[in-house]
Every structure is written in C-alpha cells, then in structure tokens.
Design an enzyme around this catalytic site. Sequence first.
Site, PDB file in Angstrom:
ATOM      1  N   TYR A  96      10.111 -16.624  39.548  1.00  0.00           N
ATOM      2  CA  TYR A  96      11.123 -17.073  40.512  1.00  0.00           C
ATOM      3  C   TYR A  96      11.248 -18.598  40.447  1.00  0.00           C
ATOM      4  O   TYR A  96      10.295 -19.337  40.718  1.00  0.00           O
ATOM      5  CB  TYR A  96      10.753 -16.667  41.940  1.00  0.00           C
ATOM      6  CG  TYR A  96      10.783 -15.175  42.213  1.00  0.00           C
ATOM      7  CD1 TYR A  96      11.343 -14.277  41.305  1.00  0.00           C
ATOM      8  CD2 TYR A  96      10.252 -14.656  43.380  1.00  0.00           C
ATOM      9  CE1 TYR A  96      11.366 -12.916  41.559  1.00  0.00           C
ATOM     10  CE2 TYR A  96      10.275 -13.297  43.649  1.00  0.00           C
ATOM     11  CZ  TYR A  96      10.835 -12.432  42.730  1.00  0.00           C
ATOM     12  OH  TYR A  96      10.851 -11.082  42.999  1.00  0.00           O
ATOM     13  N   LEU A 100      19.596  -4.006  50.573  1.00  0.00           N
ATOM     14  CA  LEU A 100      20.989  -4.033  51.026  1.00  0.00           C
ATOM     15  C   LEU A 100      21.960  -3.872  49.857  1.00  0.00           C
ATOM     16  O   LEU A 100      23.152  -4.158  49.987  1.00  0.00           O
ATOM     17  CB  LEU A 100      21.282  -5.331  51.782  1.00  0.00           C
ATOM     18  CG  LEU A 100      20.481  -5.524  53.069  1.00  0.00           C
ATOM     19  CD1 LEU A 100      20.830  -6.854  53.726  1.00  0.00           C
ATOM     20  CD2 LEU A 100      20.725  -4.368  54.043  1.00  0.00           C
ATOM     21  N   GLY A 102      23.912  -6.913  48.844  1.00  0.00           N
ATOM     22  CA  GLY A 102      24.811  -7.398  49.888  1.00  0.00           C
ATOM     23  C   GLY A 102      25.860  -6.399  50.321  1.00  0.00           C
ATOM     24  O   GLY A 102      26.500  -6.580  51.365  1.00  0.00           O
ATOM     25  N   LEU A 115      25.587  -3.461  51.609  1.00  0.00           N
ATOM     26  CA  LEU A 115      25.274  -2.781  52.865  1.00  0.00           C
ATOM     27  C   LEU A 115      25.239  -3.719  54.063  1.00  0.00           C
ATOM     28  O   LEU A 115      24.944  -3.292  55.177  1.00  0.00           O
ATOM     29  CB  LEU A 115      23.935  -2.052  52.721  1.00  0.00           C
ATOM     30  CG  LEU A 115      23.950  -0.905  51.704  1.00  0.00           C
ATOM     31  CD1 LEU A 115      22.542  -0.395  51.443  1.00  0.00           C
ATOM     32  CD2 LEU A 115      24.858   0.221  52.173  1.00  0.00           C
TER      33      LEU A 115
END
Length: 347
Positions: free
Chosen positions: A57, A213, A216, A218
């Site tokens: 990351y 999600l 995005g 959801l």
Amino acid sequence: MNASAPYRTLGRSGAVVFVQALGTMTFGAEADEATSHAIIDAYIAAGGNFIDKADVYSAGRSEEIIGSWLAAHPSEAAQLVVATKGRFPMGAGPNDLGTSRRHLRTALDDSLRRLGVEHIDLYQMHAWDAITPLDETLRFLEDAVTQGKIGYYGFSNFTGWQLTKAVALAERHGWNLPITLQPQYSLLVRGIEHEIVPAALDAGMGLLPWSPLGGGWLSGKYRRDVPPTGPTRLGENPERGMEAWRQRNANERTWQIIDTVTGIAEAHGATASQVALAWLAAQPAVTSVILGARTVEQLRDNLGAVELALDDAEIEKLTAVSSPQTEDYPYGEPGIAQRHRKLGGGR
C-alpha cells in the site's frame, strides 16, 4: 476504547477484534498523513481495535504513517490488533516478490521496521504464489510465530482448494494453522459462497471481507446510465475502471440490489452503505468487515452500520435479490446450488 462495542474472535484464535476493521489502502495515497491519523483517531473512538494494511500500500508509506501514529499513541497502540500482508513486489529484483522464505524474511522485517514494532498480530499472504512450494511458505510462517515476530497468519485472495491444501499441509506437519482469509465479498460479489466460504467454515477460519461496498456501488452514489463524476475514485480517475463500471451498470442485477438496499435504508433512516455493511457482517464465518475510507466523514458513516439491526426478513430479502449468478456445473444445477448456499446446513 469503547468496552460496549461489538467484538468477535479472530477466526480460530482467542484474539478479539472489532466487527469492523480499519483498512488503510488509502493512507499515503488518497489520504495524507494528517488525514490518515484523524481516521485512526475516529476509528479508535468508536471502539475499533483492528487495523489492516499491506506492505505494498503506497509502496510502504501506509505502514510508515501507521507507525508514526503508533509511536505517538503508545497506550492506545497496546490495545490494537495489527495486521499486514506480504507477497507483491516491493522492488525490481526477481526475489522482491512472492511467498518464498527469501522474500518473506525481508518483507516481514521491513514491515516491522516501518511500523516501528517488534511483533505483528496477523501476517497475511496477499495472494497465492504458484512458484513457491507451499510447505516453504508455511514453514516460514511457523518459524515467524516461534520467533515471536507474528502471532497468527492468514491468507488473502486464495481459492477454496488453495486454502484447504494449506490447512491440510499445516496439520500434517503439526504447524500452527491459518486463522483468517481475506476475500472480496459484498452483496454484489458473492461467488465465494460456492467454495471459499464452506472451505473457511470447515477450517474454522474467519473471513475479513474487503471491498464490502463493491467499489462504492453499494453506497448509493451511482445512478443508472450516469458515469460517475466528482469526488469519487472513479469520478476523479475514470481510466481506472470505466469498463468495469459499464459492465456493472448494464447488469440489471446491480440495480435490483441497489434498489433493495436503498429501500431498506430509507425504512431505517440509515444510509445504503450501512445496510450493505450490516448484511455482510451477519454472514456465516465473517469475523470483521474491512472499511476503506478517504475521509473521517466516510469512516463515520460506515461505522454507523454497527448500530443498525436488520431483521431476518430484511436479511433474507437482501440475500435473495443478490443471489450469486452462475450457470456453471455444479452450481447452476437446481438443488445443488441451494445446498451449497446453505453452507452445509441440511440435505
């Protein structure tokens, strides 16, 4: 730390974690250090105690940002369950990736250094490595536990057979067993229920779903046939996934799920995100749902799912409308698919 917040055991272990984990892929990329620290503060204030990251990351910057927060908050840091991952390239050399002993030794030591700690609670293999013998990887992880560098280990993005093979091999050698699996899982992505969820349940492993999600979707921020714009990941950088957006937009199932989520959210005075997260947290084997946030406001909205109680009828309604789509044998066969989805319950 909020003692009344909901906690669950971390897979087969005795460690206890918050039902929502703080994912940190945005740290150092979409969230600068100050924002990232504010996100951690808000998460801790809500009762959170489980932070997930990976060396890859922001090319290590996410771990450095978390390390600076840990150093500045020693008492709070002592209560956290810290997880990270290794496997993907962290350099240009041929041994700068994979799950070989050679790479993982360096990757783990580098993660410890960036975090400023001597011990990581959960160390995860970020993906399967088809080149390295599995027993080499597992023996490294066994040694890391024995040396006190890690407490537990788990996997991410493994298939059902890969997970089961790893468990069987560890059992054969009498090594510590994996305790968690981190898969993509949401109302929109439920294919793991065919093989991966049953394999995790059989092994006593806890699931740590990422992208809960659906990128995005959801959250309710997308509209049918309207390409996203503005302050969203896809809106700010359409090239990163516009083709995937087109495919999902064209799928009627997507909008049936979103409409159902939105309707239930309105009935509760909640947000679509909170409904989607509450459904996922109620699924078998799920230990902690990984939240990804670019702002404190996004995080606080997602944390609201902890207080949302969906009834059985609402859970079933969401489950039915999002049923995994496949025509492949044996999952597409009438009767067989239903048995798989019961996750071992009844014949």
